[in-house]
Structure formats: structure tokens, C-alpha cells
Design a protein around this motif. Structure first.
Motif: not given
Length: 674
Positions: A287-297, A386-395
Motif C-alpha cells: 500500500l501507499v499511505f498519503s496524508v493531507s494536512f491543513p494549509p495553515q500548518l 472548495q477554498s482558495v486557501f490550498t496548500r500550494m497557494a499558501v506556500v
């Protein structure tokens, strides 16, 4: 558990009793430096991968040792504590037998002997004639571990710890890039971090202070718990012992990872995810394990980086953002072994089976919002977001914003959250599986794909459905995508070896099939209908399907057409068609497909033609043509849109009554022996 003075390394329960490690000599000496005097550890030489007790005798150690080039070590055993051994390494003797000065981590022989005798234990000198290539470390009780922080890290660790940062995030910002420390139990890490940060003055104060009565201490501690919990301070729990009462920090959410490297690394959460996996019904071997963290991190980590960088700058040091261990990396270091142990399969980044966890923390969602005013061009609405605040946008925004502007709008260090983040979704999905083969179509009233016009279904079934519905059921897939090397009209049969096809099965739950299973599946499809037959059914890769698509425009196809001609003909009137080779024709997009194909003129080649006379108005025409040729239009001309055509070549009006595909010359998929 023993803690070496200075707090750089400590002993811990890392390997179970009986663990044996074979290490290179340089690693052995490094470990022995920190293992001397440790209970439950035995070190010795491993000769040719076999354990051999080095020859020696019980004696008092001397500062001068006989022998040339021999490695000397002191081992002592405590009779009162079975299976407890301590080891101290001496130096290497030079030619002539004189002992070198003890190097780093080595102690003088007299010092070791005195230490052994002072402890009331027997001492034993063990030596060998020459150094070995392999040394053996045997843990008879307890386990070995290294606390990763050094004295130089103490300032940063104390700064972060005082602001509410968890031990594992402190490791990340101290650039600890090896896995073992992250895997230790969180409560143990917390305790060792406190020991590491405690100064000698603190220890002396604790030892010299007269402890208050037990009853008073309990009452005071309970009052502190109530007071600090009401004020949002650090929660504590009281551990009651026969002789004393200890206060230990409880788990508060880290101000950087929001708890991800705390309770979400524990076995309890891993078991919860694994239960979801096991109940999903998927077959998998890895298996491959993937996680999605909140962008505010990313925002909080950026704030901590600015804080640490500023502190290190005071010491003349620097810290780049890339030097920090990424949260996702640290999380994988901890959880991957736990998943493998719980599920019994390896974690492989190339696996088709994916387990994904999505984390959220509504309390801190607004941490990112100030970036939209500072860097508005980084946050643009996108489809399916759903939101403009994606992780890529925040970075991207964090890369653009100036440090002084960031400090004005966001606290450095970030505030401690009141609650942990939560795992809002745990999902399982399997990558698509591809099945290929060849099909024969024997009906002149069966379309290749569902025939639906203006929402109304014209015919009840299709080649696609007769094949794919069977596959969908057996593979337990959610949906499918059917493709083939070209297509035939509803009234055209496909004979010979059949037409190559491939079916993409989306998110299948059953994926493990033997060749016999596939053969039985092929028989099941063939029994289900007399309108089609399937052959050479097999599992293929996505890349292999490209061979089928390449053949659509490059390969040749063979057809058989029943032709009607308006004028009476004799056999000799059609014989000239047999002599035409590589006839080039120009075909304007046929009227019957103009609604779905762009208007264009396509040049095609008729490689060979062979005629069979039937009567004065009918003959059979066998053609070998370039792939993509419209055969019906070549026969009747399509009102002059295909030139030349059979009607114009014979100076009459021709039409096609029947058409069969006799072969599709694509060497894929490979033929299988029935």
C-alpha cells in the motif's frame, strides 16, 4: 534506564530482550563509549558471523597490556543482578606492547578497574590476537536508543518547548534527520526532553528541597490542575506512588503540528485506520499511505522558522527552510512501520492501493486569511476547489511575503491551539486495472457502444456492455472505460481474429487473479451472449494500451463488402479492380459522422482489391486498406465526397449491402494458447 551526564545520549527500551546487532568496528566503538556501565548490555566480537567468547582471565587490570595490535576491553558482571553486564573499551596496543593514550570515549585501565572494584563486581579482561571485522552487541534486557539533541541544540529546544512545541517538532527544527528518535513513545520523548532541558541547578534544587507532606502536595496539585485548565494552561496529571507523587505533562496540542505528531502517531489511531482498510474489502499486497494536512500548518511552520532563525542568528548560525525536516516526512517515518506491522504488508510508494487520511483543524482555519491581502494574486478561484486557501497557494504566498510583513500580521511563535486537529476522512482506493483482449461481433444489429440519441436509447445492448458488465462484477469495480482499435458500425460484423479492445476498471476491490481465473472469466463472457465472442483475454498495464492506439492509424485492415451496381455487368467488367494497387483516395468527412467529426479531407490508401462475381448486379469485394478508411463511402461515393469510388471507377452507381471486418492487423494483445 541510565542517562549519561550531559544528556546527549540515553538508554531506552528500543530492542526486545535477546536482540543481537552486528556492527562494523567503528560503530561498535562509538556505541561502547556510551554503553559502559550499562545494565543489560553485552558486547563482544563476532568471528566469521559466529559468536565467540574472546579468550581471557579474571584479573586486575594493568595500565600496560601485553600483545601487539590487539583490541582490549573490560567486561564486568554483577553476581547479584543476573544477565547484567557492563563494558568499557580500552585502546589499541602498539608494537612493543605499550598502550596508547585512551581516545575519545575510552577510559584508562586503572580507572576502569577502580570503578569495577568500587561497585563490588568482578572484572574480566578479554583480548584477541587481532581486530575482527564484525563485532556483536547483545541486548539481554531493556533497549538502546539515542536522544538526538546535543548541547548546541539546547537553546532552540528550550525556546520552542516553552512556546508549546512538541518534542518531535523540536527534533524537526533541530534538523534531526534520522528516524529512530521520532519513533519512540511520545510520553517517553516528553520526559527525556525535560531531563535534557533541566539544568544542573534545577537538579540540585530538586534534591535539596524538603518535600512537603503527601496530603498537602495532592491538594496543591489538584488545585493547580483546576486553575491551569480553566486558564487554558498546560494540563497535568498526578501519578500516585507508594513513596512520592509526581507531576507529568499531559498531551497538549502542539502549536506547530496541531497534534499530528502526537496522538495521530500512536498505535490507537493506526489501528483505527487499519480497521477501516480491512473493512473496505480491497485486495492488496502492499500500500501507499498519503496524508493531507491543513494549509495553515505551513503558516505556523513559517512563523516558527523565523523565530528559530532569529535566535540562531544571535549565535552566528543560519537555518534555511529546506534544512527543517518536513512534517510529512517525519509523520511517514513514524507511521509506515506501524502500518506494515498492523496490516502485514509493506508500504510501497509505487503501490496501486492507496490509503489516504485528510486532517482538518477548524479552530485555526483563519491563520491563512491574512495572506490573501498581502499576496492576492496567489489566491484565485479554481474549479473543484472548495477554498482558495490550498496548500500550494499558501506556500506560494509565503515565498513572496516579506519577513517583516509576516511578523506584523502573524505571531511568532504561533499561539497554542485549544484542541487537536481531527482526521475528517479516511479513504481507500485502488488504482485502475486494465484488461485487454479481442472480440468478434456476429450481429448486424449491435452497436459497439450504447446507442443513445437525444437521451433515448435505440438498442438495448452493445459490445461494450456485454464485455464490461461481466468484468465490472468480477473485479468489484466502481466503473469502467472501454476503448478499442477502431470501431465498426451497428450493421457491420467483426470476424477473423477479432478487434483488439481494452477495459479500464476504476477502483477495483478484487485484483488478484490467476491465469485460470481469467480463462474462466472469458468463458463466462462468451456464454452470456451469442452476439459476441472474446479471445486472448488478459491483464495488461496502462502503458501497453498505447500499442493498441498506435495501430489505429498506422496498421492495415481487411474488409469484405457485398456490392450492388445499377448496370448489368459481366465478370470481365470487374476484373480491372483486381489490378489496382495502392490506390489513393480523398475522403471528405462523411455526412453520417459529420455531427461528431470535424470537417476535413483525408487522404487514404486502398492497398489491394479482389473481386468475386455473383450475378449481373452483385459482386463481393475484398479490400486491404489503410486504417481509418471509410469503406461504405468508398463504395457509393457519398454524393461525390469520396473520390475516386467504386461507382466512378465503373462508370455507374454503386451501393454497399453488407460489410464485414475480416482482420485488424494490430499485433496486440499477445495471442494466448487456448
Amino acid at each position: 534506564m541510565a542517562l549519561r551526564k550531559g544528556g546527549t545520549l540515553m538508554l531506552r527500551s528500543l530492542f526486545p530482550q535477546g536482540t543481537v546487532l552486528r556492527v562494523a568496528p567503528n560503530i561498535f566503538f562509538f556505541l561502547s563509549h556510551y554503553l559502559r556501565g550499562t545494565e543489560g548490555v553485552k558486547l563482544g566480537r563476532c568471528h566469521r558471523h559466529r559468536w565467540r567468547e574472546a579468550p581471557g582471565k579474571r584479573t586486575r587490570l594493568r595500565s600496560r597490556v601485553e600483545g601487539t595490535g590487539a583490541e582490549e576491553r573490560l567486561a564486568w558482571t554483577c553476581p547479584r543482578l543476573p544477565r547484567r553486564r557492563g563494558v568499557g573499551v580500552l585502546g589499541r596496543t602498539e608494537a612493543g606492547g605499550s598502550l596508547r593514550e585512551p581516545g575519545p570515549g575510552q577510559r584508562d585501565a586503572n580507572e576502569l578497574s577502580a570503578a569495577a572494584e568500587g561497585a563490588g563486581v568482578r572484572s574480566e579482561l578479554e583480548s584477541s590476537d587481532r581486530p575482527r571485522q564484525l563485532w556483536r552487541l547483545e541486548v539481554s534486557e531493556g533497549l538502546l536508543s539515542m536522544f538526538p539533541l546535543a548541547e548546541k541544540d539546547k537553546t532552540i529546544a528550550r525556546l520552542l518547548f516553552s512556546t508549546g512545541t512538541c518534542p518531535r517538532c523540536i527534533f524537526r527544527f533541530c534538523c534531526v534527520d534520522f528516524h529512530a528518535p521520532y519513533k519512540l513513545p511520545y510520553k517517553d520523548l516528553l520526559r527525556e526532553l525535560e531531563n535534557f532541558l533541566r539544568t544542573e541547578d534545577d537538579a540540585l534544587t530538586l534534591e535539596a528541597t524538603e518535600p512537603p507532606p503527601k496530603k498537602i502536595r495532592l491538594q496543591d496539585t489538584e488545585a493547580q490542575i483546576d486553575d491551569r485548565s480553566q486558564n487554558g494552561g498546560e494540563m497535568t496529571t498526578v501519578v500516585k506512588d507508594e513513596n512520592m507523587v509526581l507531576e507529568k505533562p499531559y498531551l497538549n496540542a502542539c502549536n506547530l503540528c496541531l497534534g499530528i505528531l502526537q496522538e495521530f502517531c500512536e498505535k490507537k489511531f493506526i489501528k483505527k485506520v487499519c480497521q477501516k482498510v480491512e473493512s473496505s474489502g480491497y485486495e492488496f499486497v502492499n500500500l501507499v499511505f498519503s496524508v493531507s494536512f491543513p494549509p495553515q500548518l505551513s503558516v505556523r511552520e513559517h512563523a516558527a522558522w523565523l523565530l528559530v532563525k532569529q535566535e540562531m542568528g544571535k549565535q552566528g548560525l543560519s537555518l534555511g527552510r529546506d534544512d527543517i525536516v518536513q512534517l510529512k516526512e517525519a509523520y511517514k517515518w513514524i507511521t509506515y512501520p506501524l502500518f506494515s506491522e498492523e496490516l502485514g504488508v509493506p508500504v510501497d510508494g509505487k503501490s496501486l492501493f492507496e490509503v489516504s487520511v485528510i486532517f482538518a483543524h477548524p479552530e485555526t482555519d483563519e491563520d491563512c486569511h491574512f495572506l490573501s491581502t498581502s499576496c492576492p494574486d496567489c489566491f484565485k478561484p479554481a474549479k473543484n476547489k472548495q477554498s482558495v486557501f490550498t496548500r500550494m497557494a499558501v506556500v506560494k504566498a509565503l515565498d513572496k511575503i516579506k519577513e517583516e510583513d509576516f511578523r506584523k500580521k502573524f505571531p511568532c511563535p504561533p499561539n497554542s491551539p485549544k484542541v487537536f486537529c481531527s482526521a475528517v476522512e479516511i479513504e481507500c482506493a485502488h488504482g485502475a486495472v486494465f484488461v485487454a483482449g479481442r472480440y468478434n461481433k456476429y450481429s448486424r444489429n449491435l452497436p459497439q457502444t450504447p446507442w443513445i440519441i437525444d437521451g433515448e436509447r435505440k438498442l438495448e445492448s452493445s459490445v461494450e456492455e456485454l464485455i464490461s458488465n461481466q468484468l465490472l462484477t468480477v473485479f468489484k469495480a466502481e466503473s469502467f472505460n472501454f476503448s478499442s482499435s477502431g470501431r465498426e458500425d451497428v450493421d457491420v460484423r467483426t470476424l477473423g481474429n477479432g478487434r483488439p479492445f481494452a477495459v479500464e476498471l476504476v477502483n477495483p476491490r478484487r485484483v488478484r487473479f490467476t491465469s485460470q481465473d481469467i480463462k474462466e472469466l472469458q468463458q463466462k463472457i462468451n456464454i452470456s451472449s451469442d452476439k459476441i465472442q472474446v479471445r486472448d483475454l488478459q491483464l495488461v498495464t496502462k502503458e501497453a494500451i498505447g500499442h493498441m492506439k498506435e495501430g489505429e492509424e498506422v496498421k492495415t485492415k481487411t474488409y469484405s463488402a457485398l456490392v450492388w451496381i445499377d448496370k448489368a455487368i459481366q465478370k470481365k467488367d470487374i476484373e480491372f479492380l483486381d489490378g489496382l494497387k495502392d490506390l489513393q483516395i480523398n475522403q471528405k468527412t462523411p455526412l453520417r459522422v459529420l455531427h461528431r467529426r470535424p470537417l476535413a479531407i483525408r487522404a487514404r490508401i486502398i492497398h489491394t482489391m479482389e473481386t468475386h462475381y455473383i450475378d449481373e448486379h452483385h459482386f463481393r469485394l475484398h479490400l486491404k486498406t489503410q486504417a481509418g478508411t471509410y469503406i461504405k463511402e468508398f463504395v457509393h461515393g457519398d454524393f461525390g465526397r469520396t473520390k475516386p469510388n467504386i461507382g466512378s471507377l465503373m462508370n455507374g452507381t454503386a451501393d454497399i449491402l453488407e460489410l464485414d471486418v475480416e482482420s485488424v492487423d494490430v499485433d496486440w494483445p499477445p495471442a494466448l494458447d487456448d
